[in-house]
Structures are given as C-alpha cells and as structure tokens.
Design an enzyme around this catalytic site. Structure first.
Site, PDB file in Angstrom:
ATOM      1  N   ALA A 105      32.025  -1.179 -29.705  1.00 43.21           N
ATOM      2  CA  ALA A 105      32.640  -0.101 -30.829  1.00 43.21           C
ATOM      3  C   ALA A 105      32.776  -0.680 -32.075  1.00 43.21           C
ATOM      4  CB  ALA A 105      34.000   0.509 -30.242  1.00 43.21           C
TER       5      ALA A 105
ATOM      6  N   GLU B  54      37.074  -7.453 -25.431  1.00 48.71           N
ATOM      7  CA  GLU B  54      37.868  -6.530 -26.198  1.00 48.71           C
ATOM      8  C   GLU B  54      39.215  -7.358 -26.329  1.00 48.71           C
ATOM      9  OE1 GLU B  54      35.904  -5.226 -23.967  1.00 48.71           O
ATOM     10  OE2 GLU B  54      35.496  -3.137 -24.519  1.00 48.71           O
TER      11      GLU B  54
ATOM     12  N   GLU C 262      29.865  -0.845 -21.567  1.00 47.89           N
ATOM     13  CA  GLU C 262      30.322   0.500 -20.995  1.00 47.89           C
ATOM     14  C   GLU C 262      29.255   1.420 -21.213  1.00 47.89           C
ATOM     15  OE1 GLU C 262      33.954  -0.014 -23.407  1.00 47.89           O
ATOM     16  OE2 GLU C 262      35.152   0.119 -21.665  1.00 47.89           O
TER      17      GLU C 262
ATOM     18  N   GLY D 269      32.085  -1.755 -25.895  1.00 45.70           N
ATOM     19  CA  GLY D 269      31.584  -0.348 -25.501  1.00 45.70           C
ATOM     20  C   GLY D 269      30.239  -0.300 -25.177  1.00 45.70           C
TER      21      GLY D 269
HETATM   22  N1  CAA Z   1      31.464  -3.564 -34.698  1.00 42.18           N
HETATM   23  C1  CAA Z   1      30.982  -3.777 -35.943  1.00 42.18           C
HETATM   24  N2  CAA Z   1      30.250  -4.664 -36.375  1.00 42.18           N
HETATM   25  C2  CAA Z   1      29.730  -5.507 -35.615  1.00 42.18           C
HETATM   26  C3  CAA Z   1      29.895  -5.373 -34.447  1.00 42.18           C
HETATM   27  C4  CAA Z   1      31.085  -4.405 -33.797  1.00 42.18           C
HETATM   28  N3  CAA Z   1      31.319  -4.410 -32.640  1.00 42.18           N
HETATM   29  N4  CAA Z   1      29.176  -6.317 -33.669  1.00 42.18           N
HETATM   30  C5  CAA Z   1      28.581  -7.166 -34.769  1.00 42.18           C
HETATM   31  N5  CAA Z   1      28.520  -6.525 -35.767  1.00 42.18           N
HETATM   32  C6  CAA Z   1      28.241  -6.748 -37.316  1.00 42.18           C
HETATM   33  C7  CAA Z   1      28.617  -8.193 -37.798  1.00 42.18           C
HETATM   34  O1  CAA Z   1      29.837  -7.612 -38.287  1.00 42.18           O
HETATM   35  C8  CAA Z   1      27.549  -8.465 -38.625  1.00 42.18           C
HETATM   36  O2  CAA Z   1      27.678  -7.734 -39.981  1.00 42.18           O
HETATM   37  P1  CAA Z   1      27.409  -8.346 -41.112  1.00 42.18           P
HETATM   38  O3  CAA Z   1      25.815  -8.843 -41.219  1.00 42.18           O
HETATM   39  O4  CAA Z   1      27.605  -7.073 -42.168  1.00 42.18           O
HETATM   40  O5  CAA Z   1      28.519  -9.478 -41.420  1.00 42.18           O
HETATM   41  C9  CAA Z   1      26.489  -8.106 -37.919  1.00 42.18           C
HETATM   42  O6  CAA Z   1      26.522  -6.949 -36.912  1.00 42.18           O
HETATM   43  C10 CAA Z   1      25.812  -9.155 -37.046  1.00 42.18           C
HETATM   44  O7  CAA Z   1      26.731  -9.751 -36.342  1.00 42.18           O
HETATM   45  P2  CAA Z   1      26.947 -11.321 -36.367  1.00 42.18           P
HETATM   46  O8  CAA Z   1      26.548 -12.099 -37.527  1.00 42.18           O
HETATM   47  O9  CAA Z   1      28.303 -11.401 -35.755  1.00 42.18           O
HETATM   48  O10 CAA Z   1      25.879 -11.822 -35.223  1.00 42.18           O
HETATM   49  P3  CAA Z   1      25.965 -12.988 -33.998  1.00 42.18           P
HETATM   50  O11 CAA Z   1      24.592 -13.179 -33.737  1.00 42.18           O
HETATM   51  O12 CAA Z   1      26.685 -14.223 -34.846  1.00 42.18           O
HETATM   52  O13 CAA Z   1      26.938 -12.777 -33.140  1.00 42.18           O
HETATM   53  C11 CAA Z   1      28.004 -11.090 -31.492  1.00 42.18           C
HETATM   54  C12 CAA Z   1      26.746 -11.520 -32.322  1.00 42.18           C
HETATM   55  C13 CAA Z   1      28.389 -12.350 -30.574  1.00 42.18           C
HETATM   56  C14 CAA Z   1      27.840 -10.047 -30.771  1.00 42.18           C
HETATM   57  C15 CAA Z   1      28.935 -10.781 -32.664  1.00 42.18           C
HETATM   58  O14 CAA Z   1      28.476  -9.909 -33.588  1.00 42.18           O
HETATM   59  C16 CAA Z   1      30.252 -10.256 -31.967  1.00 42.18           C
HETATM   60  O15 CAA Z   1      31.056 -10.864 -31.219  1.00 42.18           O
HETATM   61  N6  CAA Z   1      30.492  -8.890 -32.088  1.00 42.18           N
HETATM   62  C17 CAA Z   1      31.716  -8.083 -31.630  1.00 42.18           C
HETATM   63  C18 CAA Z   1      31.627  -8.022 -30.171  1.00 42.18           C
HETATM   64  C19 CAA Z   1      32.690  -7.254 -29.740  1.00 42.18           C
HETATM   65  O16 CAA Z   1      33.782  -7.733 -29.805  1.00 42.18           O
HETATM   66  N7  CAA Z   1      32.793  -5.816 -29.055  1.00 42.18           N
HETATM   67  C20 CAA Z   1      33.922  -5.419 -28.610  1.00 42.18           C
HETATM   68  C21 CAA Z   1      34.126  -4.341 -29.644  1.00 42.18           C
HETATM   69  S1  CAA Z   1      35.861  -3.426 -29.101  1.00 42.18           S
HETATM   70  C22 CAA Z   1      35.115  -2.138 -27.861  1.00 42.18           C
HETATM   71  O17 CAA Z   1      33.969  -2.239 -27.682  1.00 42.18           O
HETATM   72  C23 CAA Z   1      36.340  -1.305 -27.322  1.00 42.18           C
HETATM   73  C24 CAA Z   1      35.902  -0.411 -26.330  1.00 42.18           C
HETATM   74  O18 CAA Z   1      36.040  -0.652 -25.189  1.00 42.18           O
HETATM   75  C25 CAA Z   1      35.015   0.625 -26.554  1.00 42.18           C
END
Ligand code: CAA
Length: 261
Positions: A68, A135, A115, A112
């Site tokens: 998400a 999460e 999921e 998400g």
């Molecule tokens: N939401 C919003 N933006 C996201 C995102 C997310 N879930 N995941 C990645 N992005 C964005 C980053 O902020 C980044 O944006 P900028 O270039 O503007 O800074 C861009 O995508 C590229 O990401 P990274 O620079 O972080 O890329 P990376 O290769 O270094 O890392 C990653 C990749 C490990 C997937 C890392 O991006 C990450 O940990 N993302 C979050 C994953 C996460 O926590 N997901 C769970 C979300 S909560 C949820 O989903 C609730 C539910 O149950 C529905």
C-alpha cells in the site's frame, strides 16, 4: 483510459487472455486508491467480456507491488481509516471476479502487494520474486488479508515468521512453502503465465468457473459442506454442452471444441 495500469489482450479472437500490468513503476507499484479503483474496473470489464477466458495480473521486473502507498496513508487517523473502511473498500473487488486471475510476479511483492498476489487464483513467480509482509516494521499489521491468506497458503509457522519478523521470502522458498505454483526464469515469466492462461482459455468456461468456485469454497467451509458443494457443482456440469463435447471427444480420440455453455 487508465493512468495507473495498462491493459491488453492476447490470444485467438474467440478466447483471449486479459492482461493487466500495474504501472506506477517509479513508486514500485505502490497501491493507492486510484490504482485499486482502476484495477477493479479493468478486472470487472474483462470478467464481463465473453471473449476473455482468463486474466493475468502482473507488475514490473523490479516490483509486482511494494505494498500500500505509505505516503498516502501515513497521516491517517483511526477515524480516517475506519470511516472509509481502509483497506477493503476497493481492495477486495478481485474476490468478485469469477474467471481465473493468475498473478505473474517478478521482483517485490510486499505488504499489500503480497496480499494482492494471494487474492489471485494462483501465483507464477519469476526467480527474482520476493514476498513479504513487512507491515510490522511500520508499526501496523497486514490489512488486506495477509494474516488470513498467508497461513492458509504456507501454514502457521512460516506465516507467523513472516508477519512477526517482516522478513522476505525468495521465490525458491515461496514455491517450497506452497505460496506459488511455479518458479521460472525472469525472462520466461510472461510466456509461462500466458501459456497457463491460454490452456485455461481452451477449457470450457463453465467448468473453469465451477472449478475456481469449488476450490475457493475449501477456504470458506468445513470438509463435509465443501465436498457437498463440490458434488452438486460436479453434478450440474452434466447439464452442459461442454460435458457432452469433452467426453465425446475423449471417446472418439479427437480434440474437444468447447462452446463454453
Ligand atoms: N509506498 C509508497 N512508496 C513506495 C513504497 C510504498 N509501499 N515502496 C516503495 N516506494 C517508493 C520509495 O519511496 C521510492 O520513492 P522515491 O524514489 O520517490 O524515494 C521508490 O518507491 C523506490 O523505492 P526504494 O528507493 O525504497 O527502492 P529500494 O530498491 O531501495 O527498496 C523496497 C525496495 C525494499 C521494496 C523498499 O522500497 C520498501 O521497503 N518499500 C516498502 C515496503 C513496505 O513496507 N510495504 C508494506 C506497505 S504497508 C501495506 O501494504 C499495508 C497492507 O497490508 C495493505
């Protein structure tokens, strides 16, 4: 027409595969409201199209979806989340889709994203796929079925491990654990998914939908009710032209020509 997804079809005119590609590539396909609304609309349109026999949902090489959209929800209060029924409002539309939906996953399928892949009927993974429910690292828990579908797919031990540590599972572990049905090299992912989808398109539509409905019933009912549900569906398929055609073709050693009714 859509801004956050791409849609196209593949296959012969009579029975095509509807392909939906998540397309917020720079944000690793982070799932926001607009994307989930557009995804729901595209799935429903393919489901209603008589020429479509199966769908594929995919993302980019780097990310199926990284979860998400954290930026969009970071400022939510409890009332914001509760009043708009975040996260199910537009997330569970995929559950009402009656034709099969295959997830073709490469790269990250996190939160998400994992999921969403699990809401599809089965997952074909590229060898670079990584699955996780991170999460917990954000101070929340999965909110789109992760704590429910993951244990059904991989069992309690691994689901707890994933939900509590937030670690990722690679494609090999995901296949070994039963989360994905096949793992293929990244450059073969879409060929593999398309091959499976076209095979499904070649079967009779009614029996395909009945098989999907019956397997899904296994997750909603006890064994006796589920077996009875299956038996009634099985019996009802003897009323279809495709059952007559399928069995006649077998007995006469020819390929069936299904009419999807
Ligand atoms: N939401 C919003 N933006 C996201 C995102 C997310 N879930 N995941 C990645 N992005 C964005 C980053 O902020 C980044 O944006 P900028 O270039 O503007 O800074 C861009 O995508 C590229 O990401 P990274 O620079 O972080 O890329 P990376 O290769 O270094 O890392 C990653 C990749 C490990 C997937 C890392 O991006 C990450 O940990 N993302 C979050 C994953 C996460 O926590 N997901 C769970 C979300 S909560 C949820 O989903 C609730 C539910 O149950 C529905």
């Amino acid at each position: 027409m859509y801004e956050t997804i791409l849609t196209r079809t593949e296959g012969p005119d009579s029975r095509r595969v509807g392909i939906i590609t998540l397309n917020r590539v720079k944000q690793l396909n982070a799932l926001n409201d607009q994307l989930m609304d557009e995804l729901g609309s595209a799935l429903k349109a393919f489901d209603a199209d008589a020429s479509i026999g199966c769908m594929i949902l995919t993302g980019s090489e780097k990310a199926f979806a990284a979860g998400a959209d954290i930026g969009a929800m970071a400022g939510y209060s409890f009332a914001d989340a509760y009043n708009q029924d975040f996260i199910t409002r537009n997330w569970e539309q995929i559950r009402s889709i009656r034709k099969p939906v295959i997830a073709a996953v490469s790269g990250f399928a996190l939160g998400g994203g994992c999921e969403l892949a699990m809401m599809c009927d089965f997952i074909i993974a590229a060898d670079n796929a990584k699955f996780g429910q991170p999460e917990i690292k954000l101070g929340i828990i999965p909110g789109a079925g992760g704590t429910q579908r993951l244990p059904r797919a991989v069992g309690k031990a691994k689901a707890m491990d994933m939900a509590l540590t937030g670690r990722m599972m690679d494609a090999v572990e995901a296949e070994r654990s039963g989360l994905v049905s096949r793992v293929v090299p990244l450059d073969k992912l879409m060929d593999e998914a398309l091959g499976a989808a076209l095979m499904i398109c070649g079967h009779g539509q009614t029996s395909v939908m009945a098989a999907k409905e019956s397997v899904n019933r296994a997750f909603e009912s006890g064994l006796s009710d589920g077996v009875m549900f299956e038996r009634r569906l099985f019996q009802s398929l003897f009323a279809t032209a495709d059952q007559k055609e399928g069995m006649d073709a077998f007995l006469n050693k020819r390929k069936p020509v299904f009419v999807h009714r």
